[in-house]
Design an enzyme around this catalytic site. Structure first.
Site, PDB file in Angstrom:
ATOM      1  N   CYS A 164       0.757  -1.167  -0.287  1.00 50.41           N
ATOM      2  CA  CYS A 164       0.022  -0.066  -0.251  1.00 50.41           C
ATOM      3  C   CYS A 164       0.671   1.226  -0.065  1.00 50.41           C
ATOM      4  O   CYS A 164       0.422   2.261  -0.339  1.00 50.41           O
ATOM      5  CB  CYS A 164      -0.882   0.044   1.227  1.00 50.41           C
ATOM      6  SG  CYS A 164      -1.879  -1.264   1.264  1.00 50.41           S
TER       7      CYS A 164
ATOM      8  N   HIS B  41      -3.420   7.390   2.857  1.00 56.13           N
ATOM      9  CA  HIS B  41      -3.762   5.946   2.577  1.00 56.13           C
ATOM     10  C   HIS B  41      -5.216   5.392   3.141  1.00 56.13           C
ATOM     11  O   HIS B  41      -5.593   5.730   4.268  1.00 56.13           O
ATOM     12  CB  HIS B  41      -2.727   5.128   2.906  1.00 56.13           C
ATOM     13  CG  HIS B  41      -3.196   3.661   2.618  1.00 56.13           C
ATOM     14  ND1 HIS B  41      -3.571   3.271   1.379  1.00 56.13           N
ATOM     15  CD2 HIS B  41      -3.098   2.486   3.336  1.00 56.13           C
ATOM     16  CE1 HIS B  41      -3.928   1.889   1.403  1.00 56.13           C
ATOM     17  NE2 HIS B  41      -3.592   1.451   2.515  1.00 56.13           N
TER      18      HIS B  41
ATOM     19  N   ASN C  28     -10.031  -0.179   0.731  1.00 57.68           N
ATOM     20  CA  ASN C  28      -8.545  -0.115   0.444  1.00 57.68           C
ATOM     21  C   ASN C  28      -8.079  -0.619  -1.023  1.00 57.68           C
ATOM     22  O   ASN C  28      -8.224  -1.843  -1.082  1.00 57.68           O
ATOM     23  CB  ASN C  28      -7.825  -0.940   1.735  1.00 57.68           C
ATOM     24  CG  ASN C  28      -6.484  -0.887   1.567  1.00 57.68           C
ATOM     25  OD1 ASN C  28      -5.927  -0.157   0.631  1.00 57.68           O
ATOM     26  ND2 ASN C  28      -6.007  -1.032   2.664  1.00 57.68           N
TER      27      ASN C  28
HETATM   28  O1  UT7 Z   1      -3.185  -1.044   3.899  1.00 58.50           O
HETATM   29  C1  UT7 Z   1      -2.792  -1.761   5.246  1.00 58.50           C
HETATM   30  C2  UT7 Z   1      -4.079  -2.363   5.440  1.00 58.50           C
HETATM   31  N1  UT7 Z   1      -4.537  -3.026   6.685  1.00 58.50           N
HETATM   32  C3  UT7 Z   1      -5.070  -2.243   7.533  1.00 58.50           C
HETATM   33  O2  UT7 Z   1      -5.136  -0.964   7.567  1.00 58.50           O
HETATM   34  C4  UT7 Z   1      -5.960  -2.985   8.891  1.00 58.50           C
HETATM   35  C5  UT7 Z   1      -5.705  -2.527  10.140  1.00 58.50           C
HETATM   36  N2  UT7 Z   1      -6.732  -3.239  10.939  1.00 58.50           N
HETATM   37  C6  UT7 Z   1      -7.829  -2.834  10.993  1.00 58.50           C
HETATM   38  O3  UT7 Z   1      -8.437  -1.935  10.209  1.00 58.50           O
HETATM   39  C7  UT7 Z   1      -8.678  -3.401  12.224  1.00 58.50           C
HETATM   40  O4  UT7 Z   1      -7.979  -4.191  13.005  1.00 58.50           O
HETATM   41  C8  UT7 Z   1     -10.111  -4.410  11.384  1.00 58.50           C
HETATM   42  C9  UT7 Z   1     -10.955  -3.587  10.671  1.00 58.50           C
HETATM   43  C10 UT7 Z   1      -9.423  -5.475  10.445  1.00 58.50           C
HETATM   44  C11 UT7 Z   1     -10.397  -5.181  12.376  1.00 58.50           C
HETATM   45  O5  UT7 Z   1     -11.260  -4.275  13.513  1.00 58.50           O
HETATM   46  P1  UT7 Z   1     -11.419  -4.562  14.906  1.00 58.50           P
HETATM   47  O6  UT7 Z   1     -11.832  -3.520  15.685  1.00 58.50           O
HETATM   48  O7  UT7 Z   1      -9.712  -4.657  15.543  1.00 58.50           O
HETATM   49  O8  UT7 Z   1     -11.898  -5.691  15.442  1.00 58.50           O
HETATM   50  P2  UT7 Z   1     -11.166  -7.018  16.200  1.00 58.50           P
HETATM   51  O9  UT7 Z   1     -10.338  -7.746  14.909  1.00 58.50           O
HETATM   52  O10 UT7 Z   1     -11.025  -6.904  17.278  1.00 58.50           O
HETATM   53  O11 UT7 Z   1     -12.564  -8.052  15.946  1.00 58.50           O
HETATM   54  C12 UT7 Z   1     -13.544  -7.652  16.490  1.00 58.50           C
HETATM   55  C13 UT7 Z   1     -14.799  -8.633  16.703  1.00 58.50           C
HETATM   56  C14 UT7 Z   1     -14.235 -10.038  16.696  1.00 58.50           C
HETATM   57  O12 UT7 Z   1     -15.331 -10.793  17.285  1.00 58.50           O
HETATM   58  P3  UT7 Z   1     -15.285 -11.548  18.713  1.00 58.50           P
HETATM   59  O13 UT7 Z   1     -13.976 -11.969  18.889  1.00 58.50           O
HETATM   60  O14 UT7 Z   1     -14.894 -10.128  19.479  1.00 58.50           O
HETATM   61  O15 UT7 Z   1     -16.495 -12.158  19.183  1.00 58.50           O
HETATM   62  C15 UT7 Z   1     -14.166 -10.490  15.148  1.00 58.50           C
HETATM   63  O16 UT7 Z   1     -14.435 -11.804  14.950  1.00 58.50           O
HETATM   64  O17 UT7 Z   1     -15.193  -8.655  15.523  1.00 58.50           O
HETATM   65  C16 UT7 Z   1     -15.428  -9.925  14.834  1.00 58.50           C
HETATM   66  N3  UT7 Z   1     -15.400  -9.520  13.119  1.00 58.50           N
HETATM   67  C17 UT7 Z   1     -16.377  -9.206  12.298  1.00 58.50           C
HETATM   68  N4  UT7 Z   1     -17.582  -9.182  12.743  1.00 58.50           N
HETATM   69  C18 UT7 Z   1     -18.448  -8.970  11.571  1.00 58.50           C
HETATM   70  C19 UT7 Z   1     -14.104  -9.263  12.406  1.00 58.50           C
HETATM   71  N5  UT7 Z   1     -14.293  -9.186  11.289  1.00 58.50           N
HETATM   72  C20 UT7 Z   1     -15.738  -9.164  11.189  1.00 58.50           C
HETATM   73  C21 UT7 Z   1     -16.616  -8.829  10.116  1.00 58.50           C
HETATM   74  N6  UT7 Z   1     -17.847  -8.643  10.252  1.00 58.50           N
HETATM   75  N7  UT7 Z   1     -16.211  -8.681   8.930  1.00 58.50           N
END
Ligand code: UT7
Length: 338
Positions: A121, A262, A292
């Site tokens: 990215c 970005h 993204n």
């Molecule tokens: O260009 C470089 C690119 N990458 C990035 O910029 C990504 C950086 N990371 C992020 O943007 C965030 O970490 C995410 C958007 C990927 C995840 O957000 P988060 O607030 O960190 O969520 P999390 O991973 O802590 O997950 C929270 C909950 C989990 O459930 P439990 O374990 O709390 O029951 C996940 O299983 O959200 C759940 N979850 C979802 N639920 C519905 C994860 N993905 C999804 C989804 N839909 N798509």
């Protein structure tokens, strides 16, 4: 390309922008029909509402060709005058030939050196730095810097935490050699990489370490990400990189007309905006419509900011990228259409 230092200093000038996105719009509700997710979760955690997916027959070069043609139409420059094509991508058509070479051929840039830049990215910011350096060293006079991606091809739709984040698209900028007395050009770059944390965001297969011939299926083919770690890295890297550049230029933040970060996650961007103390009206985001798009995200945002009148001739722009590598980069430059 023939590069000869001729003793006349030039300053690289960003004179034109262009973009192309595929037709198919994939909304969060469309994804929710396919995987266990919801519009509410995706919007509240990322700010993304929809993204574009390329048609099955479209690869990165196809998107890159259309974006390049748009850049050239905006510049009013003939493709034979380009002497370098730098194509940043996470999803090259092949390991080689380079996608840059395929695009150069298709647009008729027959005098150009062409190559791919694999910095995920952050690729567009790295590409700008290389293009500016080549022009200011006297090795090039006209450089096309593109980001082109079909991220939908490397998404694991069994991994709901990553597959909802990305979209497809291509965009870029044309840099030409300008007169240092009349061109404000680029003021500086801050670039970095930390391969020690490379596994936080990786496509493991397809290279020499894990050839796909031996491991033809499975998660090695797909983008794998430790979302929380990348989130922490991104919030820190964006602020540190931009601040280091601004401080080394001794430039007050209100001398930045537009911040184009970005487009990965609106929470990451909001954090950086707050820490950098830049007014939110000077920040351009369009990730709600595209998600993204990796190396295409910054130039695609530049194009839309221009079309909405937020990027105008003479605007001083701060661009901040981050991504796989882990890598990061900031650039400050002016938009100076011909
Ligand atoms: O260009 C470089 C690119 N990458 C990035 O910029 C990504 C950086 N990371 C992020 O943007 C965030 O970490 C995410 C958007 C990927 C995840 O957000 P988060 O607030 O960190 O969520 P999390 O991973 O802590 O997950 C929270 C909950 C989990 O459930 P439990 O374990 O709390 O029951 C996940 O299983 O959200 C759940 N979850 C979802 N639920 C519905 C994860 N993905 C999804 C989804 N839909 N798509």
């Amino acid at each position: 390309m023939i590069g000869v230092r001729n003793g006349h200093p030039a300053r690289a000038r960003m004179v034109a922008l262009g973009a192309y996105v595929p037709d198919e719009v994939v909304t969060n509700d469309d994804l929710a029909e396919r995987i266990d997710t919801s519009d509410e979760w995706i919007v509240s955690r990322t700010g993304i509402r929809e993204r574009r997916f390329a048609a099955p027959e479209e690869a990165s070069s196809d998107l890159g060709i259309k974006a390049a043609e748009d850049v050239l139409a905006n510049a009013g420059i003939d493709a034979v005058d380009i002497d370098t094509v730098i194509l940043a991508t996470t999803t090259p058509d092949h390991l080689f030939p380079s996608t840059g070479a395929l695009v150069a051929d298709a647009i008729g840039a027959r005098n150009a050196a062409a190559y791919d830049l694999l910095t995920a990215c952050t690729g567009f910011v790295y590409g700008l730095a290389q293009g500016v350096a080549a022009i200011e060293a006297g090795l090039a006079r006209c450089v096309l810097v593109l980001g082109a991606e079909v991220m939908s091809r490397i998404l694991d739709f069994d991994d709901r935490s990553t597959c909802v984040l990305f979209g497809d698209g291509a965009a870029g900028a044309l840099l030409v050699a300008g007169d240092p007395d009349q061109t404000a050009g680029f003021m500086g770059f801050e670039l970095g990489a930390d391969g020690g944390r490379g596994r936080e965001l990786i496509i493991e297969g397809g290279g020499g370490r894990l050839p796909l011939g031996e491991h033809p299926t499975g998660e090695a083919c797909y983008l794998q990400m430790n979302g929380r770690e990348v989130f922490k890295f991104a919030t820190r890297a964006m602020v540190d990189s931009a601040r280091e550049l601004i401080d080394s230029l001794e430039m007050p933040i209100d001398e930045i007309d537009l911040l184009v970060p970005h487009q990965a996650n609106v929470r990451i961007i909001d954090h950086a905006v707050e820490r950098l103390e830049i007014s939110p009206e000077r920040v351009y985001n369009n990730l709600e419509r595209y998600g993204n798009t990796s190396s295409a995200s910054i130039p695609l945002a530049l194009v839309e900011a221009r079309d909405e009148g937020k990027l105008v001739p003479g605007s001083r722009v701060l661009m901040i990228g981050f991504g796989g590598g882990l890598s990061w980069g900031s650039a400050i430059g002016h938009y100076e259409p011909l």
